[in-house]
Design a protein around this motif. Structure first.
Motif, short mmCIF file in Angstrom:
data_model
loop_
_atom_site.label_atom_id
_atom_site.label_comp_id
_atom_site.label_asym_id
_atom_site.label_seq_id
_atom_site.Cartn_x
_atom_site.Cartn_y
_atom_site.Cartn_z
N GLY A 198 0.70 -1.13 0.08
CA GLY A 198 0.00 -0.01 0.09
C GLY A 198 0.89 1.24 0.04
N GLY A 199 0.24 2.35 0.44
CA GLY A 199 0.85 3.71 0.27
C GLY A 199 2.07 3.59 1.46
N ASP A 200 1.83 3.10 2.65
CA ASP A 200 2.62 3.19 3.87
C ASP A 200 3.95 2.38 3.54
OD1 ASP A 200 3.67 3.19 6.31
OD2 ASP A 200 1.90 3.11 7.30
N LEU A 201 5.06 3.07 3.36
CA LEU A 201 6.26 2.27 2.98
C LEU A 201 6.62 1.44 4.20
CD1 LEU A 201 8.79 1.43 1.74
CD2 LEU A 201 9.92 3.62 2.30
N VAL A 246 12.95 0.86 -3.64
CA VAL A 246 12.19 2.10 -3.67
C VAL A 246 12.82 3.19 -3.76
CG1 VAL A 246 10.58 3.49 -2.48
CG2 VAL A 246 10.19 0.82 -2.25
N ASP A 247 14.02 3.28 -3.02
CA ASP A 247 15.06 4.42 -3.25
C ASP A 247 15.55 4.59 -4.59
OD1 ASP A 247 14.53 5.36 -0.63
OD2 ASP A 247 16.38 4.23 0.28
N ASP A 248 15.94 3.15 -5.02
CA ASP A 248 16.61 3.19 -6.54
C ASP A 248 15.56 3.49 -7.54
OD1 ASP A 248 18.60 2.07 -8.31
OD2 ASP A 248 16.93 0.87 -8.82
N PHE A 249 14.01 3.27 -7.20
CA PHE A 249 13.18 3.46 -8.26
C PHE A 249 13.01 5.25 -8.44
CE2 PHE A 249 8.56 4.47 -8.79
CZ PHE A 249 8.28 4.00 -9.98
N LYS A 250 13.16 5.73 -7.31
CA LYS A 250 12.97 7.35 -7.52
C LYS A 250 13.99 7.80 -8.46
CE LYS A 250 11.50 7.55 -2.75
NZ LYS A 250 11.83 8.16 -1.30
N GLN A 251 15.33 7.06 -8.47
CA GLN A 251 16.39 7.34 -9.30
C GLN A 251 16.01 7.03 -10.96
OE1 GLN A 251 18.74 9.51 -7.96
NE2 GLN A 251 17.81 9.49 -6.16
N LYS A 252 15.43 5.94 -10.90
CA LYS A 252 15.33 5.18 -12.27
C LYS A 252 14.09 5.85 -12.92
CE LYS A 252 18.08 1.12 -12.18
NZ LYS A 252 18.90 1.13 -10.87
N GLN A 282 3.64 1.19 -4.46
CA GLN A 282 4.39 1.72 -3.20
C GLN A 282 4.87 3.27 -3.24
OE1 GLN A 282 5.70 -0.45 -0.15
NE2 GLN A 282 4.88 1.53 0.04
N ALA A 283 5.18 3.74 -4.35
CA ALA A 283 5.65 5.25 -4.33
C ALA A 283 4.30 6.20 -4.42
CB ALA A 283 6.48 5.53 -5.27
N PHE A 284 3.49 5.62 -5.35
CA PHE A 284 2.50 6.67 -5.52
C PHE A 284 0.75 6.20 -5.35
CE2 PHE A 284 5.46 7.06 -9.25
CZ PHE A 284 6.10 8.05 -8.67
#
Length: 523
Positions: free
Chosen positions: A103-106, A128-134, A223-225
């Protein structure tokens, strides 16, 4: 009746193209054979009055995040577009009665994964952190014509910002199979199954190269949005697009089948001939939001394009088939894994990679799978307006199935055509759901089943019940979708263009091909 552009097919990609061209001053018309627009995105009372079922697509996250929506967000909202956020996006249930969700809560997701594996909890957070970069680079590629200078610029920025190691990692992700990608990052089989199920949404079994990207994107994006569904039904995007089209001077002609695409001297597309004998002229473009195999050899006579091109179009492979089961319920399923599952938009019943590989192999061999993968949508858990008070609808997508039946992996269904096998196989599906949610059958008030054959009858673009309008395997994706050398929507027939799920960037509700094509034409 003369227009600048005629769009064949009122699916969301065709409507996106018409809206943007109309906004740019083109006189545009969309012609649709059915009595309502939407293609595979429509909402109907399929079971009982007051129960609104999404016939095909349910998840509208791709549309909400699309470039088309970003461009016309306020205008679409003024014409009724509405989304309902799903804070609990998707979950998987397993044979031991447990579940795992995203869900939205990491922090909640990480805590749930930590109960299985400390290593995987940290790996999830790192991903998740890597996704923000890619993510900007991946979505940049998906949102650019293929090939194009824009795509080259996206790749150059990715190289500059990610560095050589990060860039090569991105390329490896796009080429990897789901199993190889998941084994490289996680150790617990439940975490792997949670993500791998998304591959079957787009014709990727665990061991098919190129299949890792979609599980990665869906898992990390949710997860992120988060996820959104349509307020009142998925058709909210269609209704708002139709309203916007008409506001900009465009036309929508329903119950208007196209008999043929008309060509003039030199072989250029000049308009369409309708089934009632009328002719509509196109000064600048005919856009077919239609499966390529239904354009060449059907709407156009054989020989209208070079033989090599037409042969490649006919060789464009469908993905495996799909069944849709729509249920009107007196209450949500009582999941053995716990009441918390009643909050999720999607519950996947695909408990391990072994069964995912097995169901794909069985369906590819023409067998009715013993244990198909199930996507159980619970839209009324998010949007109660879709059913009478206290009642619910259930949206069940059965993946994957053969277009033509050669046998039954369990040996229990003797029928070899879908009209005879449909209800018996739907019963098998309900038996599987019952194993994870006992008592479901007692809650069923109404039921409507669409076999792969029914899906194609309703929408000829879904060849063999293929809900993604063509397999997304590497040899039919990127530069090769639908035919190498023609991935930028043009065809060998001058002034004739293709858009839709059979073209880049493929399936989903993102309206990418229609919007990108319209941008290119408007320039």
């Amino acid at each position: 009746m003369t227009y600048d552009a005629i769009v064949i097919g009122a699916g969301h990609n065709g409507l996106a193209a018409a809206v943007h061209l109309a906004a740019k001053g083109w006189k545009a018309a969309v012609v649709e054979a059915r009595s309502e627009p939407g293609g595979a995105v429509k909402t109907q009372e399929l079971t009982l009055p007051g129960f609104r079922h999404d016939w095909g697509a349910m998840n509208l996250s791709m549309f909400a995040g699309s470039a088309f929506h970003a461009r016309y967000k306020d205008e679409l909202a003024a014409h009724g577009l509405g989304f309902v956020p799903a804070p609990h996006c998707f979950a998987s249930v397993f044979r031991d009665g447990q579940s795992l969700g995203v869900g939205g809560d990491l922090e909640q997701t990480v805590a749930d994964i930590r109960n299985l594996s400390e290593h995987d909890a940290q790996a999830w957070r790192s991903m998740v952190d890597d996704f923000k970069q890619k993510a900007p680079h991946i979505f940049g590629v998906l949102g650019s014509p293929m090939p194009s200078l824009a795509t080259a610029k996206v790749l150059w920025r990715a190289w500059r910002q990610l560095g050589a190691t990060g860039f090569y990692g991105l390329l490896r992700l796009m080429l990897s199979s789901p199993r190889d990608f998941l084994n490289a990052n996680f150790e617990h089989e439940k975490v792997k199954a949670l993500m791998a199920t998304w591959g079957l949404h787009v014709d990727f079994a665990p061991d098919v190269a190129g299949g890792a990207l979609f599980p990665y994107l869906e898992s990390m994006s949710n997860q992120a949005f988060g996820m959104v569904i349509g307020q009142g039904g998925a058709d909210t995007i269609i209704k708002s697009m139709v309203g916007l089209l008409r506001a900009k001077g465009g036309e929508l002609l329903l119950d208007t089948p196209v008999q043929a695409i008309q060509t003039g001297n030199g072989g250029a597309a000049t308009g369409v001939v309708l089934a009632d004998g009328r002719t509509l002229q196109a000064r600048r473009a005919v856009i077919a939001n239609v499966h390529p195999r239904n354009v060449f050899g059907r709407l156009l006579p054989a020989g209208a394009a070079p033989q090599e091109f037409e042969s490649k179009v006919q060789a464009f492979r469908p993905g495996l088939g799909t069944m849709m089961i729509h249920l009107a319920l007196s209450g949500l399923p009582d999941w053995k894994a716990g009441a918390q599952l009643g909050r999720y938009a999607y519950v996947h019943i695909a408990p391990d990679l072994a069964m995912m590989a097995r169901v794909y192999a069985e369906a590819a061999d023409g067998l009715l799978p013993a244990e198909p993968a199930l996507v159980v949508g619970q839209p009324t858990a998010i949007d109660p307006s879709r059913a009478p008070e206290g009642k619910h609808v259930l949206w069940v997508q059965v993946r994957v199935l053969p277009a033509e039946i050669r046998g039954d992996a369990l040996g229990g269904i003797e029928a070899r055509n879908w009209d005879d096998a449909r209800e018996a196989y739907a019963d098998r599906v309900l038996d599987i759901i019952e194993g994870y949610a006992p008592g479901l059958r007692q809650k069923i008030l109404g039921r409507k089943v669409f076999s792969p054959l029914d899906l194609e009858r309703e929408n000829p673009n879904l060849v063999g019940g293929d809900s993604i309008s063509g397999s997304h395997h590497l040899d039919q994706n990127f530069l090769f979708r639908p035919v190498a050398g023609y991935s930028r929507y043009r065809t060998p027939v001058k002034s004739l263009y293709l858009c839709g799920a059979s073209t880049w960037p493929g399936a989903g509700t993102g309206a990418g091909s229609g919007f990108m094509l319209a941008n290119m034409l408007a320039k």
